[in-house]
Design a protein around this motif. Structure first.
Motif, mmCIF file in Angstrom:
data_model
loop_
_atom_site.group_PDB
_atom_site.id
_atom_site.type_symbol
_atom_site.label_atom_id
_atom_site.label_comp_id
_atom_site.label_asym_id
_atom_site.label_seq_id
_atom_site.Cartn_x
_atom_site.Cartn_y
_atom_site.Cartn_z
ATOM 1 N N CYS A 30 126.668 -39.966 -30.843
ATOM 2 C CA CYS A 30 127.260 -40.806 -29.801
ATOM 3 C C CYS A 30 128.070 -41.922 -30.452
ATOM 4 C CB CYS A 30 126.184 -41.390 -28.894
ATOM 5 S SG CYS A 30 125.083 -42.561 -29.716
ATOM 6 N N GLU A 31 128.772 -42.646 -29.613
ATOM 7 C CA GLU A 31 129.513 -43.804 -30.116
ATOM 8 C C GLU A 31 128.596 -45.011 -30.248
ATOM 9 O OE1 GLU A 31 133.568 -46.415 -29.176
ATOM 10 O OE2 GLU A 31 133.072 -44.685 -27.940
ATOM 11 N N VAL A 32 127.748 -45.251 -29.217
ATOM 12 C CA VAL A 32 126.854 -46.410 -29.222
ATOM 13 C C VAL A 32 125.441 -45.961 -28.878
ATOM 14 C CG1 VAL A 32 126.396 -48.712 -28.306
ATOM 15 C CG2 VAL A 32 128.753 -47.873 -28.422
ATOM 16 N N CYS A 33 124.482 -46.340 -29.716
ATOM 17 C CA CYS A 33 123.064 -46.124 -29.432
ATOM 18 C C CYS A 33 122.423 -47.477 -29.171
ATOM 19 C CB CYS A 33 122.361 -45.424 -30.587
ATOM 20 S SG CYS A 33 120.590 -45.134 -30.294
ATOM 21 N N ILE A 34 121.817 -47.623 -28.008
ATOM 22 C CA ILE A 34 121.156 -48.867 -27.611
ATOM 23 C C ILE A 34 119.655 -48.638 -27.641
ATOM 24 C CG2 ILE A 34 120.830 -50.528 -25.744
ATOM 25 C CD1 ILE A 34 123.705 -49.778 -24.818
ATOM 26 N N ILE A 35 118.937 -49.531 -28.301
ATOM 27 C CA ILE A 35 117.484 -49.420 -28.415
ATOM 28 C C ILE A 35 116.859 -50.482 -27.529
ATOM 29 C CG2 ILE A 35 115.514 -49.437 -29.979
ATOM 30 C CD1 ILE A 35 117.514 -48.829 -32.256
ATOM 31 N N GLY A 36 116.207 -50.044 -26.463
ATOM 32 C CA GLY A 36 115.559 -50.963 -25.534
ATOM 33 C C GLY A 36 116.083 -50.800 -24.124
ATOM 34 N N GLY A 37 115.185 -50.481 -23.190
ATOM 35 C CA GLY A 37 115.574 -50.258 -21.805
ATOM 36 C C GLY A 37 115.235 -51.418 -20.897
ATOM 37 N N PHE A 39 116.609 -55.576 -19.638
ATOM 38 C CA PHE A 39 117.865 -56.117 -19.122
ATOM 39 C C PHE A 39 118.965 -56.182 -20.177
ATOM 40 C CE2 PHE A 39 115.441 -58.641 -15.689
ATOM 41 C CZ PHE A 39 115.582 -57.606 -14.779
ATOM 42 N N ALA A 40 118.637 -56.586 -21.409
ATOM 43 C CA ALA A 40 119.672 -56.724 -22.437
ATOM 44 C C ALA A 40 120.286 -55.373 -22.771
ATOM 45 C CB ALA A 40 119.106 -57.388 -23.686
ATOM 46 N N GLY A 41 119.453 -54.360 -22.971
ATOM 47 C CA GLY A 41 119.972 -53.031 -23.278
ATOM 48 C C GLY A 41 120.753 -52.431 -22.130
ATOM 49 N N LEU A 42 120.212 -52.579 -20.914
ATOM 50 C CA LEU A 42 120.895 -52.037 -19.741
ATOM 51 C C LEU A 42 122.211 -52.756 -19.490
ATOM 52 C CD1 LEU A 42 117.731 -51.772 -17.472
ATOM 53 C CD2 LEU A 42 118.995 -49.827 -18.419
ATOM 54 N N ALA A 43 122.231 -54.087 -19.661
ATOM 55 C CA ALA A 43 123.459 -54.853 -19.442
ATOM 56 C C ALA A 43 124.517 -54.513 -20.485
ATOM 57 C CB ALA A 43 123.155 -56.346 -19.470
ATOM 58 N N THR A 44 124.088 -54.264 -21.719
ATOM 59 C CA THR A 44 125.039 -53.855 -22.754
ATOM 60 C C THR A 44 125.658 -52.508 -22.402
ATOM 61 O OG1 THR A 44 123.793 -55.073 -24.444
ATOM 62 C CG2 THR A 44 125.322 -53.376 -25.212
ATOM 63 N N ALA A 45 124.821 -51.579 -21.957
ATOM 64 C CA ALA A 45 125.333 -50.265 -21.555
ATOM 65 C C ALA A 45 126.277 -50.387 -20.365
ATOM 66 C CB ALA A 45 124.171 -49.331 -21.223
ATOM 67 N N MET A 46 125.926 -51.241 -19.387
ATOM 68 C CA MET A 46 126.808 -51.444 -18.234
ATOM 69 C C MET A 46 128.136 -52.056 -18.658
ATOM 70 S SD MET A 46 125.792 -50.467 -15.180
ATOM 71 C CE MET A 46 126.702 -51.532 -14.066
ATOM 72 N N GLY A 47 128.070 -53.056 -19.541
ATOM 73 C CA GLY A 47 129.294 -53.686 -20.016
ATOM 74 C C GLY A 47 130.200 -52.706 -20.731
ATOM 75 N N LEU A 48 129.610 -51.835 -21.527
ATOM 76 C CA LEU A 48 130.399 -50.823 -22.234
ATOM 77 C C LEU A 48 130.980 -49.796 -21.261
ATOM 78 C CD1 LEU A 48 127.999 -50.290 -25.256
ATOM 79 C CD2 LEU A 48 130.346 -51.137 -25.417
ATOM 80 N N LEU A 49 130.152 -49.339 -20.322
ATOM 81 C CA LEU A 49 130.608 -48.340 -19.357
ATOM 82 C C LEU A 49 131.770 -48.876 -18.532
ATOM 83 C CD1 LEU A 49 129.838 -45.455 -18.380
ATOM 84 C CD2 LEU A 49 128.452 -46.564 -16.603
ATOM 85 N N GLU A 50 131.677 -50.131 -18.124
ATOM 86 C CA GLU A 50 132.740 -50.740 -17.324
ATOM 87 C C GLU A 50 134.016 -50.966 -18.131
ATOM 88 O OE1 GLU A 50 129.733 -53.120 -14.240
ATOM 89 O OE2 GLU A 50 130.683 -54.199 -15.902
ATOM 90 N N ASN A 55 130.233 -42.737 -24.133
ATOM 91 C CA ASN A 55 129.448 -41.909 -25.052
ATOM 92 C C ASN A 55 128.307 -42.757 -25.617
ATOM 93 O OD1 ASN A 55 128.518 -39.892 -26.689
ATOM 94 N ND2 ASN A 55 130.262 -39.911 -28.092
ATOM 95 N N ILE A 56 127.316 -42.995 -24.749
ATOM 96 C CA ILE A 56 126.241 -43.943 -25.033
ATOM 97 C C ILE A 56 124.892 -43.246 -24.895
ATOM 98 C CG2 ILE A 56 125.154 -46.117 -24.319
ATOM 99 C CD1 ILE A 56 127.882 -46.817 -22.968
ATOM 100 N N VAL A 57 123.983 -43.541 -25.817
ATOM 101 C CA VAL A 57 122.589 -43.102 -25.716
ATOM 102 C C VAL A 57 121.710 -44.347 -25.677
ATOM 103 C CG1 VAL A 57 120.685 -41.923 -26.883
ATOM 104 C CG2 VAL A 57 122.978 -40.913 -26.896
ATOM 105 N N LEU A 58 120.808 -44.411 -24.707
ATOM 106 C CA LEU A 58 119.874 -45.532 -24.596
ATOM 107 C C LEU A 58 118.458 -44.998 -24.766
ATOM 108 C CD1 LEU A 58 119.990 -48.490 -22.112
ATOM 109 C CD2 LEU A 58 117.844 -47.286 -22.515
ATOM 110 N N LEU A 59 117.738 -45.576 -25.728
ATOM 111 C CA LEU A 59 116.368 -45.138 -26.034
ATOM 112 C C LEU A 59 115.377 -46.225 -25.647
ATOM 113 C CD1 LEU A 59 116.987 -43.673 -29.615
ATOM 114 C CD2 LEU A 59 117.032 -42.449 -27.432
ATOM 115 N N GLU A 60 114.348 -45.828 -24.911
ATOM 116 C CA GLU A 60 113.289 -46.752 -24.493
ATOM 117 C C GLU A 60 111.938 -46.198 -24.940
ATOM 118 O OE1 GLU A 60 110.503 -49.125 -23.227
ATOM 119 O OE2 GLU A 60 112.605 -49.751 -23.168
ATOM 120 N N ALA A 61 111.147 -47.042 -25.613
ATOM 121 C CA ALA A 61 109.860 -46.588 -26.145
ATOM 122 C C ALA A 61 108.868 -46.240 -25.043
ATOM 123 C CB ALA A 61 109.269 -47.661 -27.057
#
Length: 426
Positions: A30-37, A39-50, A55-61
Motif C-alpha cells: 500500500c501507499e500508507v499503513c496506519i497503525i491504530g484504529g 481517532f488519530a488513525g481514523l482521522a489520518t485515514a480520512m484526511g488522506l482519503l479526502e 491505497n491505505i491499510v489500517l491495522l488495529e490490534a
C-alpha cells in the motif's frame, strides 16, 4: 447500588453495534499503513482519503475504538491538554492563536463529517459548561477575559443563580458556557468513520496486532503475527497502548488511566440533579466531567491514576464523586463502569511528526483528544499527500523521555499534589 452483570462492558460498547473487519491474513502492499484504529488513525485515514490517497491499510490490534477513543467522556471542544496560558508562554501569542484555531477548525470538521456522511452518533449540540467549584467569581471572570482577549473566543458567563437553576447543587458558584462545543457517543463516531473509510476502499483489519516495524529502507515493512504490509509511509497512532511496539515513540509517553461510569436510566429523577443537556466539567485540577445521555442516564468521569482499576472499584469511586455533587441521586444504580489508558507527553501537547527513519506518528493527546486527534489527522495527511510542513508551533514539542515507571510515579504524585491544593482552596 451496582449491577454487577454489566461491569465488564462499557456503556458505549453496549449501545453501539460493532463493526466486523477481518484480521490480516495475507501480505499487502500500500501507499500508507496506519497503525491504530482510534481517532488519530481514523482521522489520518480520512484526511488522506479526502485528499485523493486511497491505497491505505489500517491495522488495529483489538477492534475499532478499543482504546481511549471509544472510552472517553465524549466532549468535543477546542484546546489541548496544556492550558492556553502556558501555550502562549511556550510558543508565543500568534503561534498559540493559530494552534488553538486549528482545534476549533477540527471541531467544525467533525461536525461537517457527521453531517456529510449522516453518522448516527448521538450528537448533543447544547455545548459544554465549565462550572466554578470555588466561591470566587474572579476565577471565571479572568478565564473569560483571557480567552476573549487572547483567542477572540467568548464563553457566555452564567451567574451563581443561573447555574444553580439548572445544576441543582451547592457545589457550583457560576459557570462559563462554551456554546460552540458539543458532546456525542465517541465509539459510534469511531465506528462511523471506519465505515466511511471502508466504503472508500481503505482496507481495515481488526485483531491485527503489529509486532514489528522495519524502517531500514525506503519502503517500510509492518509485520503482524501472520503477515506483513509493505508501505511507502507508516503512521503510528497507538496512544496509551503503544507498549513496546516502537521504543523511540513508546518511551516518550505515559499511559495514564482515567475512569468513567454510566448510571441506570434515571427518567424524571435526572431533573432533580440537572435541567440542562449541556456537558459539564469543573474548575478544579482534579475535576469531574459528566453529561446527560439521551436515554436519561448520567455518564460520569474523573480522576487520573497510574492504576487501570477493575470496573467495580471504578464504580464505587465515581459513585462517591457523583454524590458529593448531587447527593439527591443517592441510591442510583451504576450499570456500567470502565477505565481506559490515555497517552500523556511530558509537555502535555500532542506529539505529531516524522522520525528521521521516515516513520510518522500522532499520539500523546493527554485526555483532551477528540479535536486534537482530528487536527493531527489533517496535518499528517497534508504532509503525506501534499508535502506540507507541520504548523508552526507544533515543532516546539518533540519526544522528550517520559522515564517509564519513574515518570508514572511522578505523574501520580503531581496529581495528588494538585488534588490536595484543590482541597485546601475549597
Amino acid at each position: 447500588m451496582i449491577l454487577q452483570e454489566n461491569l465488564q462492558q462499557t456503556f458505549y460498547q453496549a449501545s453501539a453495534a460493532a463493526n466486523d473487519y477481518p484480521s490480516l491474513q495475507e501480505n499487502l502492499d500500500c501507499e500508507v499503513c496506519i497503525i491504530g484504529g482510534g481517532f488519530a488513525g481514523l482521522a489520518t485515514a480520512m484526511g488522506l482519503l479526502e485528499r485523493g490517497v486511497s491505497n491505505i491499510v489500517l491495522l488495529e490490534a483489538e477492534v475499532i475504538g478499543h482504546g481511549a477513543s471509544g472510552r472517553n467522556g465524549g466532549f468535543v471542544f477546542g484546546g489541548f491538554s496544556l492550558d492556553n496560558a502556558s501555550l502562549i508562554k511556550q510558543v508565543g501569542l500568534e503561534p498559540a492563536r493559530k494552534l488553538y484555531q486549528l482545534t476549533l477548525d477540527a471541531v467544525a470538521l467533525i461536525r461537517q463529517r457527521i453531517t456529510q456522511h449522516q453518522m448516527e452518533c448521538d450528537v448533543n449540540d447544547n455545548g459544554v459548561l465549565l462550572a466554578n467549584w470555588f466561591d470566587d467569581a474572579k476565577k471565571l471572570e479572568q478565564q473569560r477575559d483571557f480567552m476573549l482577549r487572547e483567542f477572540e473566543v467568548d464563553w457566555t458567563p452564567w451567574s451563581r443563580e443561573q447555574t444553580r437553576a439548572v445544576l441543582h447543587t451547592e457545589r457550583y458558584f457560576g459557570a462559563l458556557h462554551e456554546q460552540n462545543a458539543f458532546h456525542f457517543h465517541p465509539l459510534k463516531y469511531a465506528q462511523a468513520l471506519a465505515r466511511v473509510l471502508s466504503s472508500g476502499a481503505v482496507r481495515i483489519h481488526e485483531h491485527s496486532r503489529v509486532s514489528a516495524i522495519d524502517a531500514s529502507s525506503a519502503e517500510k515493512i509492518v509485520r503482524t503475527a501472520n503477515s506483513s504490509v509493505r508501505a511507502q509511509y507508516v503512521v503510528v497512532c497507538c496512544g496509551g497502548y503503544i507498549e513496546r511496539l516502537y521504543p523511540q515513540l513508546g518511551r516518550s509517553v505515559l499511559p495514564i488511566a482515567t475512569y468513567v461510569m454510566a448510571t441506570e436510566k434515571l427518567g424524571d429523577k435526572l431533573a432533580s440533579a440537572m435541567q440542562t443537556s449541556a456537558a459539564v466539567y469543573d474548575t478544579r485540577f482534579a475535576f469531574d466531567y459528566y453529561r446527560p445521555l439521551a436515554d436519561s442516564r448520567l455518564l460520569w468521569g474523573g480522576r487520573i491514576s497510574i492504576r487501570d482499576r477493575q470496573p467495580a472499584e471504578v464504580a464505587d469511586l465515581l459513585y462517591g464523586d457523583m454524590l458529593k455533587v448531587y447527593p439527591q441521586l443517592a441510591g442510583t444504580k451504576v450499570e456500567y463502569a470502565w477505565s481506559g489508558l490515555m497517552s500523556y507527553a511530558q509537555h502535555k501537547m500532542p506529539q505529531i511528526g516524522c522520525l528521521p527513519d521516515g516513520i510518522w506518528y500522532a499520539m500523546g493527546f493527554g485526555g483532551h483528544g477528540i479535536a486534537p486527534t482530528t487536527l493531527a489527522g489533517e496535518v499528517v495527511a497534508q504532509a503525506i499527500a501534499h508535502k506540507q510542513t507541520l504548523p508552526h508551533g507544533l515543532d516546539h514539542y518533540g519526544l522528550p523521555p517520559a522515564f517509564g515507571g519513574l515518570g508514572l510515579m511522578a505523574a501520580q504524585c503531581a496529581y495528588w499534589y494538585y488534588e490536595l491544593r484543590d482541597w485546601l482552596r475549597e
